[in-house]
Structure formats: C-alpha cells, structure tokens
Design a protein around this motif. Sequence first.
Motif, short mmCIF file in Angstrom:
data_model
loop_
_atom_site.label_atom_id
_atom_site.label_comp_id
_atom_site.label_asym_id
_atom_site.label_seq_id
_atom_site.Cartn_x
_atom_site.Cartn_y
_atom_site.Cartn_z
N SER A 1 1.73 -1.91 3.20
CA SER A 1 2.62 -2.92 2.63
C SER A 1 2.42 -3.09 1.14
O SER A 1 3.11 -3.90 0.51
N GLN A 2 1.50 -2.36 0.56
CA GLN A 2 1.36 -2.34 -0.89
C GLN A 2 2.59 -1.66 -1.49
O GLN A 2 3.13 -0.71 -0.92
N LYS A 3 2.99 -2.13 -2.65
CA LYS A 3 4.24 -1.63 -3.24
C LYS A 3 4.20 -0.12 -3.49
O LYS A 3 5.23 0.55 -3.51
N GLU A 4 3.00 0.43 -3.63
CA GLU A 4 2.88 1.88 -3.89
C GLU A 4 3.36 2.72 -2.70
O GLU A 4 3.62 3.91 -2.85
N TYR A 5 3.49 2.10 -1.51
CA TYR A 5 3.80 2.89 -0.30
C TYR A 5 5.10 2.45 0.37
O TYR A 5 5.49 3.02 1.38
N TRP A 6 5.79 1.47 -0.22
CA TRP A 6 7.01 0.96 0.39
C TRP A 6 8.03 2.06 0.66
O TRP A 6 8.69 2.05 1.70
N ASP A 7 8.20 2.97 -0.28
CA ASP A 7 9.27 3.95 -0.16
C ASP A 7 8.84 5.22 0.56
O ASP A 7 9.62 6.16 0.70
N PRO B 1 -8.00 3.32 -0.99
CA PRO B 1 -6.86 4.01 -1.58
C PRO B 1 -7.28 5.36 -2.14
O PRO B 1 -8.48 5.64 -2.28
N PRO B 2 -6.31 6.20 -2.50
CA PRO B 2 -6.67 7.46 -3.16
C PRO B 2 -7.19 7.18 -4.56
O PRO B 2 -6.90 6.13 -5.16
N THR B 3 -7.94 8.11 -5.08
CA THR B 3 -8.43 8.00 -6.46
C THR B 3 -7.81 9.10 -7.30
O THR B 3 -7.56 10.20 -6.81
N THR C 1 -1.61 3.69 -10.08
CA THR C 1 -2.66 3.26 -9.16
C THR C 1 -2.24 3.50 -7.72
O THR C 1 -1.04 3.52 -7.40
N GLY C 2 -3.22 3.72 -6.87
CA GLY C 2 -2.95 3.85 -5.44
C GLY C 2 -3.15 2.54 -4.71
O GLY C 2 -3.21 2.52 -3.49
N GLY C 3 -3.23 1.44 -5.46
CA GLY C 3 -3.47 0.13 -4.87
C GLY C 3 -4.94 -0.10 -4.60
O GLY C 3 -5.81 0.72 -4.93
N ASP C 4 -5.22 -1.24 -3.96
CA ASP C 4 -6.61 -1.56 -3.64
C ASP C 4 -6.82 -1.65 -2.13
O ASP C 4 -7.89 -2.06 -1.67
N GLY C 5 -5.79 -1.28 -1.35
CA GLY C 5 -5.91 -1.26 0.09
C GLY C 5 -5.50 -2.54 0.80
O GLY C 5 -5.51 -2.60 2.03
N TRP C 6 -5.11 -3.57 0.04
CA TRP C 6 -4.83 -4.87 0.66
C TRP C 6 -3.65 -5.52 -0.03
O TRP C 6 -3.72 -5.91 -1.19
N ALA C 7 -2.53 -5.66 0.68
CA ALA C 7 -1.29 -6.15 0.06
C ALA C 7 -1.28 -7.65 -0.14
O ALA C 7 -0.75 -8.14 -1.15
#
Length: 478
Positions: A128-134, A427-429, A436-442
């Motif tokens: 649910s992090q914006k980096e993965y919405w699409d 997240p990926p590095t 950014t790949g986010g921090d794992g928590w939306a």
Amino acid sequence: MLNDTSDGGGIEQIEHHYETFITEQDFAQIAGAGLNWIRLPIPYWAIETWPGEPFLEKVAWKYVLLAFKWARKYGLRIYLELHTVPGSQNGYNHSGRSGPINFLNGFMGIANAQRTMDYIRYIAEFISQKEYWDVVTMFGIINEPLLGIIGRDQLTRFYLQAHDMIRDITGIGNGAYIVIHDGFQSPESWQDFLPGSDRIVLDTHPYVVCDPLPRTNIGLQAFGGDFNHPIDYWPQVGCIAYNTNQSQSDFGITVSGEFSGAINNCGKWVVGVGPEPTQVDCTPWDDWTTWTDDVKTGIKNFVMSQMDGMHLPGYFYWTWKVGNSSVTGKVEAPFWSYQLGLENGWIPTDPREAVGICQSLGYAQNVPWNGDYQSWQTGGAGAGQIAATALAEFSQYPPPEISNVSGENVAQLPMYTATSAVPTLPPPTFTAATVTGGDGWADSKDTSLAAVQIAGCAYPNAWGPQPGSTAAVCGPAA
C-alpha cells in the motif's frame, strides 16, 4: 530437504531454484506473449517462521521484490496472493503441509488465524506504499481455503476483519483490490457477499482435473473425474461451465485465478507427490512430442474456449512454466505449461485470438452480462459502507463457533497475545538512486504489535495437535 546433510544439500537448495527458475527473461516473454498480469503466490515464511517450522525463512521476499521490479519494467501488473498460512487452510501440500486443516478449524484454529491476519497486515502495509500502487493492484489474502471444512460463517467473519484492517491502512477507494477465493463452492453461492464493502474480488479456479463441484450439467461427468470424452467435447465446458458472467452480476468482480489446458489428470505430480493419475493410460498425454496437429488443435480450442468464457474481466493460467524432468530431460506435465504450449502450438500466440471462439464453435454464452458493476464494487459511491445486516451477522470475531474442537468454547481455545515487535518487510535498496523503495510500512498510524505466544505457556502443535494436548498450558504447570 532441511535434514539433507549431503554435499549441496540442505534447505538452501530452494534459493537456487528461486534464482534460476523464473528470471527477468520470463517476465519479458510473458509480456511478449500478449499477457498483462502475473499472479504471484508467496508463502508466509517469506516474512518469518516460528521455531520448529521447516521452511526457508525470509529468502523468498528478495525474489518477490525482483518480481515487482521486472513487472514494472515490462508493463505487467501483479496479483499478489498469500498461498500458505500457519496450520494449513486446505490440507494440500501447496498450503505448507499436507494433512489436517488447522486454520479456523481445530484446537489451534484461532491462534493460526491470528498469525495469518498479521501476515496479511504486513503484506498490505508494504504494497500500500505509493511506490507499489501501480504494480501490485490485487491482493489475494488466502489461497483456496477449504470452506467445506472451515465453514462459510467462519470464513466470512475472517474476511470482514481482513477487509476492515486493510481499508484502515489504505483508505476507502485506495490500494489494491482485495481478492478472496470461492472456497471450492460455486461462485453463485457468494451472491450478495458483504454488500457495501470496498473492492472485493472473487477468485475461482475452474479445473477439469480437481473441481469438486459441478457448475452446470454439462460438466457433471468431467468434474467427477470421468475424462472419457473426445477432445472436441471440452470447448463446451470452457464456454458454458466456466463462464463467469453470472457471478459478475451476482457477486461483482470475478476472476479466474487459475485454469489450465488439462483435459485429464495426467502429468508428473499433478495429483500430488506420489499418487498416480486416475487416467488409465497417460503415456500419449505426457509425451507431448508425439502430439499430432489434431491433438494440439483440440487442446488449443479448449484453452481458448476458457479464455473466451472468462475474458471479462480476466484469467490467470496455472502455470507459466513447468521444469524439465531430471529423468527424461523434458516437461512431463505439458497441459500445465503456458510457455511450452506457446512454443509448440497449443497456446495462442495472441490471447485476443480467443475472443469469439465460443460463438464460432456454436457454444454461445448463455448468460449475458452488460459489463457494469455497482459503484461500491469498484471503490465508488457507497464503498466501505457495509450493510448493517451483514455487520450484525458477521462482526463478532473470533467466530462464536469453529469445527473440530470437541464442543469447546472458542474463548477457551489457545490464542496468542499482541506484544511483539512487527517484522516489517524490507524494501529494495538502490545504489546512488534518486528514488526510494519505501520503508515497508504505509500507515504510520498502524502501531499494533505482532501476535506471539503468551510467556509461560506451552502450546499444542499448530499443524495438528495430538489428542490430549489440545489446550495452551500456562503458569507453573507449563
């Protein structure tokens, strides 16, 4: 495998499979084949394992992240689904362990459901992090729970809890669609499920090989394991029996999350590791190198009939790829490999070729659907406003009753306590990246802790407690 101490043995062999079996080239080929979605099953041990569980902990997650990356690169969308849960939701080997069902069933059913809900939450927070919405736009929360054992009431209560938890993370109208499986019941039996919920999709898996429930009279013999039909019999099954139009009207969005080209249960390990197929002679079906053009055309027509019957809103073939046998050096379950069929002529090079084949073969769809959903089913007006009657019926959780507990009060069954740190998915590095790949928590407001065993208590075996050891023993006696 865990106990294999030979040279090159051990549980780490699984990572070699992860590294080599599905690669970026496969994602490129999938896109090149005209497909636009991938259904990606993941085990709960991609997140963690508990003591005594013989699984390779956390390693699978690295390859899930690669799948996200490659899907984005090649314009694919992902239907991510939790394929295994603690205790097993169906007793099949692909649930983690073959044997008894211990999810919402049996003495550890509630405790295992607690862990499962946690794992659903961790995955939901990540995607649910914006980096993965699409990229990850559908999330299947449990693969193939066996409703006939667990119970519709119990599953519905769990699904309501999961829906509310996920939508607390995403907000109404946001985040991935939530997918539930039909539990091996007819899709029509799910009519009017949680009206007013926010974007729940029903997933059905129509197989000739193992579908336990006839959907129409035309399929009665096939579903019962009678494969004694000419090859030109099967397209009518795909066009009529596997058509999902009725469920699009009764339930809402319905996808076929698994289907195949199989017209019998031949193929290495298709019916499980060890058991033999019930088809009398599988040799001509397993040796695809001898298939004539007529056989290939017959299989292709069956595959395309299913594609046509299920093309709105979509389908997923199980599976993209089957590995070569270490004995024969070739695929020994050819019905189940999309890639092999694509290369050898029984899978269409463009899936759009399938649209209209049912009509051309004389099997017109007998249940028309106009293509419209109610607004709440797609996140519009009314979404998240679940009917008061459904809330009154299913809000109590844990369920007031579950099966196979010898009449015990559910409140007295073993349970865990939420007092442990959450194992956030990493997240990926990237090196020298500007993204950014986010921090794992939306959802930063989600601060609940993780379920763990209560200190000082000894619990029964989560995967099937023995008689006489069916309660959590706490205090000095532990």
